[in-house]
Motif scaffolding. Structure first.
Motif, PDB file in Angstrom:
ATOM      1  N   ALA A  33      -8.542   5.424  23.795  1.00  9.31           N
ATOM      2  CA  ALA A  33      -8.410   5.832  22.396  1.00  9.31           C
ATOM      3  C   ALA A  33      -6.936   5.763  21.987  1.00  9.31           C
ATOM      4  N   PRO A  34      -6.599   5.074  20.903  1.00  7.19           N
ATOM      5  CA  PRO A  34      -5.215   5.021  20.430  1.00  7.19           C
ATOM      6  C   PRO A  34      -4.879   6.196  19.529  1.00  7.19           C
ATOM      7  N   ALA A  35      -3.594   6.429  19.343  1.00  3.81           N
ATOM      8  CA  ALA A  35      -3.110   7.451  18.426  1.00  3.81           C
ATOM      9  C   ALA A  35      -1.891   6.889  17.707  1.00  3.81           C
ATOM     10  N   GLU A  36      -1.446   7.563  16.668  1.00  4.11           N
ATOM     11  CA  GLU A  36      -0.227   7.123  15.991  1.00  4.11           C
ATOM     12  C   GLU A  36       0.931   7.150  16.980  1.00  4.11           C
ATOM     13  N   GLY A  37       1.643   6.045  17.076  1.00  3.94           N
ATOM     14  CA  GLY A  37       2.719   5.906  18.042  1.00  3.94           C
ATOM     15  C   GLY A  37       2.326   5.129  19.284  1.00  3.94           C
ATOM     16  N   SER A  38       1.026   4.838  19.460  1.00 10.15           N
ATOM     17  CA  SER A  38       0.584   4.042  20.611  1.00 10.15           C
ATOM     18  C   SER A  38       0.995   2.583  20.429  1.00 10.15           C
ATOM     19  N   VAL A  39       1.336   1.937  21.519  1.00 11.31           N
ATOM     20  CA  VAL A  39       1.690   0.518  21.496  1.00 11.31           C
ATOM     21  C   VAL A  39       0.477  -0.310  21.914  1.00 11.31           C
ATOM     22  N   LEU A  40       0.068  -1.226  21.056  1.00  9.32           N
ATOM     23  CA  LEU A  40      -1.033  -2.123  21.385  1.00  9.32           C
ATOM     24  C   LEU A  40      -0.475  -3.416  21.955  1.00  9.32           C
ATOM     25  N   GLU A  41      -1.250  -4.043  22.828  1.00  4.23           N
ATOM     26  CA  GLU A  41      -0.805  -5.248  23.517  1.00  4.23           C
ATOM     27  C   GLU A  41      -1.556  -6.482  23.021  1.00  4.23           C
ATOM     28  N   GLU A  42      -0.958  -7.640  23.277  1.00  2.00           N
ATOM     29  CA  GLU A  42      -1.621  -8.891  22.963  1.00  2.00           C
ATOM     30  C   GLU A  42      -2.955  -8.963  23.709  1.00  2.00           C
ATOM     31  N   GLY A  43      -3.988  -9.396  23.012  1.00  2.00           N
ATOM     32  CA  GLY A  43      -5.295  -9.540  23.634  1.00  2.00           C
ATOM     33  C   GLY A  43      -6.149  -8.297  23.654  1.00  2.00           C
ATOM     34  N   ASP A  44      -5.646  -7.158  23.164  1.00  2.00           N
ATOM     35  CA  ASP A  44      -6.460  -5.946  23.109  1.00  2.00           C
ATOM     36  C   ASP A  44      -7.671  -6.163  22.208  1.00  2.00           C
TER      37      ASP A  44
ATOM     38  N   ARG B  61      -8.840  -2.742  27.059  1.00  2.00           N
ATOM     39  CA  ARG B  61      -7.725  -3.467  27.675  1.00  2.00           C
ATOM     40  C   ARG B  61      -8.043  -3.600  29.158  1.00  2.00           C
ATOM     41  N   GLY B  62      -7.998  -4.823  29.654  1.00  2.00           N
ATOM     42  CA  GLY B  62      -8.441  -5.030  31.019  1.00  2.00           C
ATOM     43  C   GLY B  62      -9.919  -4.682  31.096  1.00  2.00           C
ATOM     44  N   LEU B  63     -10.289  -3.791  32.002  1.00  2.00           N
ATOM     45  CA  LEU B  63     -11.682  -3.369  32.136  1.00  2.00           C
ATOM     46  C   LEU B  63     -11.877  -1.916  31.749  1.00  2.00           C
ATOM     47  N   GLY B  64     -10.903  -1.354  31.020  1.00  2.00           N
ATOM     48  CA  GLY B  64     -11.001   0.030  30.578  1.00  2.00           C
ATOM     49  C   GLY B  64     -11.018   0.136  29.067  1.00  2.00           C
ATOM     50  N   VAL B  65     -11.574   1.237  28.553  1.00  2.00           N
ATOM     51  CA  VAL B  65     -11.600   1.519  27.122  1.00  2.00           C
ATOM     52  C   VAL B  65     -10.852   2.819  26.885  1.00  2.00           C
TER      53      VAL B  65
ATOM     54  N   ALA C   3      -0.329 -10.407  29.108  1.00  2.00           N
ATOM     55  CA  ALA C   3      -0.304  -9.527  27.946  1.00  2.00           C
ATOM     56  C   ALA C   3       1.088  -8.946  27.750  1.00  2.00           C
ATOM     57  N   ALA C   4       1.493  -8.851  26.499  1.00  3.32           N
ATOM     58  CA  ALA C   4       2.789  -8.280  26.146  1.00  3.32           C
ATOM     59  C   ALA C   4       2.587  -7.342  24.966  1.00  3.32           C
ATOM     60  N   PRO C   5       3.527  -6.411  24.743  1.00  7.07           N
ATOM     61  CA  PRO C   5       3.407  -5.525  23.581  1.00  7.07           C
ATOM     62  C   PRO C   5       3.329  -6.328  22.290  1.00  7.07           C
TER      63      PRO C   5
ATOM     64  N   GLN D 104     -14.086  -4.892  14.143  1.00  9.80           N
ATOM     65  CA  GLN D 104     -14.084  -5.294  15.541  1.00  9.80           C
ATOM     66  C   GLN D 104     -13.209  -6.535  15.640  1.00  9.80           C
ATOM     67  N   ALA D 105     -12.111  -6.452  16.405  1.00 16.60           N
ATOM     68  CA  ALA D 105     -11.140  -7.547  16.422  1.00 16.60           C
ATOM     69  C   ALA D 105     -10.504  -7.699  17.790  1.00 16.60           C
ATOM     70  N   MET D 106     -10.028  -8.907  18.065  1.00 18.16           N
ATOM     71  CA  MET D 106      -9.226  -9.187  19.246  1.00 18.16           C
ATOM     72  C   MET D 106      -7.827  -9.572  18.772  1.00 18.16           C
ATOM     73  N   LEU D 107      -6.827  -8.846  19.253  1.00 19.22           N
ATOM     74  CA  LEU D 107      -5.463  -9.067  18.802  1.00 19.22           C
ATOM     75  C   LEU D 107      -4.909 -10.379  19.346  1.00 19.22           C
ATOM     76  N   PRO D 108      -3.976 -10.993  18.610  1.00 19.40           N
ATOM     77  CA  PRO D 108      -3.443 -12.301  19.023  1.00 19.40           C
ATOM     78  C   PRO D 108      -2.614 -12.209  20.297  1.00 19.40           C
ATOM     79  N   ALA D 109      -2.514 -13.342  20.974  1.00 20.08           N
ATOM     80  CA  ALA D 109      -1.729 -13.421  22.214  1.00 20.08           C
ATOM     81  C   ALA D 109      -0.976 -14.735  22.254  1.00 20.08           C
ATOM     82  N   HIS D 110       0.211 -14.718  22.860  1.00 20.96           N
ATOM     83  CA  HIS D 110       0.998 -15.936  23.043  1.00 20.96           C
ATOM     84  C   HIS D 110       0.508 -16.715  24.259  1.00 20.96           C
ATOM     85  N   ALA D 111       0.567 -18.019  24.164  1.00 19.35           N
ATOM     86  CA  ALA D 111       0.277 -18.892  25.305  1.00 19.35           C
ATOM     87  C   ALA D 111       1.109 -20.153  25.143  1.00 19.35           C
ATOM     88  N   GLY D 112       1.808 -20.530  26.190  1.00 19.71           N
ATOM     89  CA  GLY D 112       2.656 -21.711  26.110  1.00 19.71           C
ATOM     90  C   GLY D 112       3.782 -21.562  25.113  1.00 19.71           C
TER      91      GLY D 112
END
Length: 281
Positions: A43-54, A37-41, A20-22, A81-89
């Motif tokens: 709450a985001p706020a304005e200014g939070s950085v979301l990661e690939e795969g969140d 993210r991972g096995l935890g849930v 996972a990357a920002p 309800q969405a899963m954010l994109p992630a890079h692979a290869g």
């Protein structure tokens, strides 16, 4: 989307899960949303950085916008309800949309290859469009640019290209209705903020890097919600939650419906003959 496209989507997620990357910064947060993210849930706020795969889940009435460094804007509205994109290869993956309303202003394909729902995959670099998806199917209104759709199953009347101004409704069986303007029912149901341009606020919030607020551990309900709403993403979702098989509470919830998860039954009930066959396979 066809079987080949589905396999490609899942391959991206399984390969990218451990890297996972920002991805982008939350620049609009109105109401309540949750990030798994991972096995935890949290709450985001304005200014939070979301990661690939969140994994994102918005409560009723909420609005969350993510801005990427390339200028792409991803806006999620009530119930999304969405899963954010992630890079692979070295390649960008798809954003998976399981439910709700979203609006995208896509600037480049560098961080987002396509947007996929259970009914259709939308390849649309440099475009602006609104999507709503749910149990009945997927609806798309393209404001600008062009979209190349790939459908879950081939049906007569499916367009090869969707152009600016077009409205497309894809039912659960992949049958399609195409119109040159969105119907009044779609417009009235659409979040009103989507009638205007999405705001650009990244320059004001990028440096804040507000930490996500931890809420709880991911549970069996989180898994079930995704598997039910996005069956094609089953392999990626199960792989993500597999460490929860060591959690007694999670196992207790899994046991009554374990036959719905044969991939895990071999690990949980190795004494069963059919489980041994599944494990060997």
């Amino acid at each position: 989307m066809g079987k080949i496209a589905i396999r490609a989507v899942l391959a991206f997620w399984l390969a990218a899960a451990a890297h996972a990357a920002p991805l982008g910064t939350v620049t609009v947060m109105d109401g309540r949303a949750h990030v798994a993210r991972g096995l935890g849930v949290s709450a985001p706020a304005e200014g939070s950085v979301l990661e690939e795969g969140d994994l994102l889940a918005l409560e009723d009435g909420a609005l969350l916008q993510v801005e990427l460094a390339d200028g792409t804007l991803l806006s999620f509205a009530s119930g999304a309800q969405a899963m954010l994109p992630a890079h692979a290869g070295g390649k960008p993956g798809d954003l998976l949309l399981a439910a709700g309303w979203v609006k995208f202003n896509l600037a480049a394909p560098a961080q987002l290859a396509a947007v996929a729902t259970p009914q259709v995959r939308l390849l649309a670099p440099k475009s602006t469009y609104v999507v709503n998806t749910g149990a009945a199917g997927t609806q798309l209104f393209l404001e600008t640019g062009e979209v190349v759709p790939t459908f879950a199953a081939s049906r007569p009347g499916q367009p090869a290209v969707v152009r600016g101004g077009d409205f497309v409704a894809v039912k659960a069986d992949s049958s399609v209705t195409v119109a040159r303007r969105p119907p009044p029912a779609f417009v009235s149901a659409m979040p009103k903020v989507y009638l205007d341009r999405l705001p650009v606020r990244l320059s004001k919030l990028r440096a804040k890097n507000v930490a996500l607020k931890p809420e709880r551990e991911a549970g069996f309900d989180d898994l079930q919600a995704w598997v039910r709403r996005y069956p094609q993403a089953r392999a990626a979702i199960l792989a993500r939650f597999e460490p929860k098989l060591q959690d007694k509470d999670f196992l207790a919830q899994l046991q009554p419906v374990i036959k719905d998860y044969p991939e895990w039954e071999a690990a949980v009930r190795p004494e069963k003959p059919h489980a041994k066959k599944a494990k060997a396979k």
